[in-house]
Motif scaffolding. Structure first.
Motif, mmCIF file in Angstrom:
data_model
loop_
_atom_site.group_PDB
_atom_site.id
_atom_site.type_symbol
_atom_site.label_atom_id
_atom_site.label_comp_id
_atom_site.label_asym_id
_atom_site.label_seq_id
_atom_site.Cartn_x
_atom_site.Cartn_y
_atom_site.Cartn_z
ATOM 1 N N ARG A 61 0.838 -1.213 0.000
ATOM 2 C CA ARG A 61 0.000 0.000 0.000
ATOM 3 C C ARG A 61 0.871 1.261 0.000
ATOM 4 N NH1 ARG A 61 -5.782 -0.061 -0.411
ATOM 5 N NH2 ARG A 61 -6.317 -2.228 -0.064
ATOM 6 N N PHE A 62 1.949 1.245 0.791
ATOM 7 C CA PHE A 62 2.853 2.396 0.837
ATOM 8 C C PHE A 62 3.479 2.625 -0.531
ATOM 9 C CE2 PHE A 62 4.048 3.888 5.240
ATOM 10 C CZ PHE A 62 2.909 3.403 5.851
ATOM 11 N N LEU A 63 3.964 1.550 -1.137
ATOM 12 C CA LEU A 63 4.603 1.680 -2.449
ATOM 13 C C LEU A 63 3.599 2.159 -3.501
ATOM 14 C CD1 LEU A 63 6.882 -1.477 -2.321
ATOM 15 C CD2 LEU A 63 7.561 0.927 -2.037
ATOM 16 N N ALA A 64 2.372 1.628 -3.457
ATOM 17 C CA ALA A 64 1.337 2.056 -4.410
ATOM 18 C C ALA A 64 0.992 3.526 -4.227
ATOM 19 C CB ALA A 64 0.087 1.190 -4.248
ATOM 20 N N ASP A 69 10.838 3.692 4.299
ATOM 21 C CA ASP A 69 12.094 3.812 5.037
ATOM 22 C C ASP A 69 11.816 4.348 6.435
ATOM 23 O OD1 ASP A 69 14.623 4.291 6.048
ATOM 24 O OD2 ASP A 69 15.320 5.410 4.305
ATOM 25 N N PRO A 70 11.986 3.515 7.477
ATOM 26 C CA PRO A 70 11.681 3.969 8.828
ATOM 27 C C PRO A 70 12.670 5.004 9.361
ATOM 28 C CG PRO A 70 12.677 1.808 8.899
ATOM 29 C CD PRO A 70 12.455 2.142 7.447
ATOM 30 N N ARG A 122 9.819 12.032 5.095
ATOM 31 C CA ARG A 122 9.723 11.970 3.634
ATOM 32 C C ARG A 122 8.404 11.359 3.168
ATOM 33 N NH1 ARG A 122 15.244 9.254 2.585
ATOM 34 N NH2 ARG A 122 13.825 7.776 1.641
ATOM 35 N N ALA A 123 7.499 11.099 4.086
ATOM 36 C CA ALA A 123 6.208 10.523 3.709
ATOM 37 C C ALA A 123 5.497 11.465 2.743
ATOM 38 C CB ALA A 123 5.343 10.291 4.939
ATOM 39 N N ALA A 124 5.102 10.920 1.601
ATOM 40 C CA ALA A 124 4.411 11.710 0.585
ATOM 41 C C ALA A 124 2.896 11.576 0.694
ATOM 42 C CB ALA A 124 4.864 11.266 -0.813
ATOM 43 N N PHE A 138 1.286 15.963 8.318
ATOM 44 C CA PHE A 138 -0.108 15.842 7.902
ATOM 45 C C PHE A 138 -1.111 16.509 8.836
ATOM 46 C CE2 PHE A 138 2.100 12.205 5.951
ATOM 47 C CZ PHE A 138 1.846 12.498 4.620
ATOM 48 N N GLY A 139 -0.673 16.992 9.980
ATOM 49 C CA GLY A 139 -1.515 17.773 10.886
ATOM 50 C C GLY A 139 -2.820 17.118 11.275
#
Length: 171
Positions: A54-57, A63-64, A69-71, A133-134
């Motif tokens: 799901r993260f890759l999609a 990367d923990p 860097r979470a998009a 993301f607040g």
């Protein structure tokens, strides 16, 4: 880069598995214990790899060491039942190994890895996601427990108290 926990979670999990291997082993597992361990391992792998997919999609990092860097905030799939399904899967794999080892000492690395993730890694990630993301992340935290439990359940389980519930009360 956000200050990372001492060891990346996959390395920490491998260290836990190595510690289990170094401990004395119990008797060879019978069919029931083997089936229980296999079921737990498969379920843990499905949760862990399902969340990774799901993260890759979503085009976001797995990367923990760099949660800032979470998009995207991934809330679907395994992330609907736990805010940390990849770590839950890692702990589940260690638990499956402890079931096969059949010694109480094999559970010590499971507990150590779970506590290390809960106290060191997860708070770093939560802080980064809260900054990134607040309110969207706050709403997700209120709806989904940190580990497992009833979504929107007790704060101890990582969820928010039910609307109208007195602090410390249980439904």
């Amino acid at each position: 880069m956000t200050s990372a926990a001492p060891l990346p979670p996959p390395v920490l999990t491998l260290a836990g598995a190595l510690a289990q291997r170094l401990l004395p082993r119990g008797p060879s597992p019978g069919p029931v214990r083997r089936a229980a361990a296999q079921t737990l391992a498969v379920a843990s792998g499905v949760v862990m790899f399902g969340a990774s997919a799901r993260f890759l999609a979503a085009g976001t990092t797995v990367d923990p060491r760099a949660p800032e860097r979470a998009a995207a905030l991934v809330t679907a799939g395994p992330n609907r039942i736990s805010r940390n399904p990849m770590y839950l899967g890692m702990i589940g794999l260690l638990a499956a190994h402890a079931v096969v080892r059949d010694r109480w000492a094999a559970w010590l690395p499971v507990a150590a890895v779970a506590v290390a993730l809960d106290r060191m890694q997860v708070p770093l990630e939560e802080r980064a996601l809260r900054e990134r993301f607040g309110a969207e992340y706050e709403a997700y935290c209120a709806a989904v427990p940190r580990w497992l439990g009833r979504p929107g359940g007790s704060p101890a389980a990582g969820g928010a108290p039910e609307a109208g519930a007195a602090p410390g009360s249980r439904p």
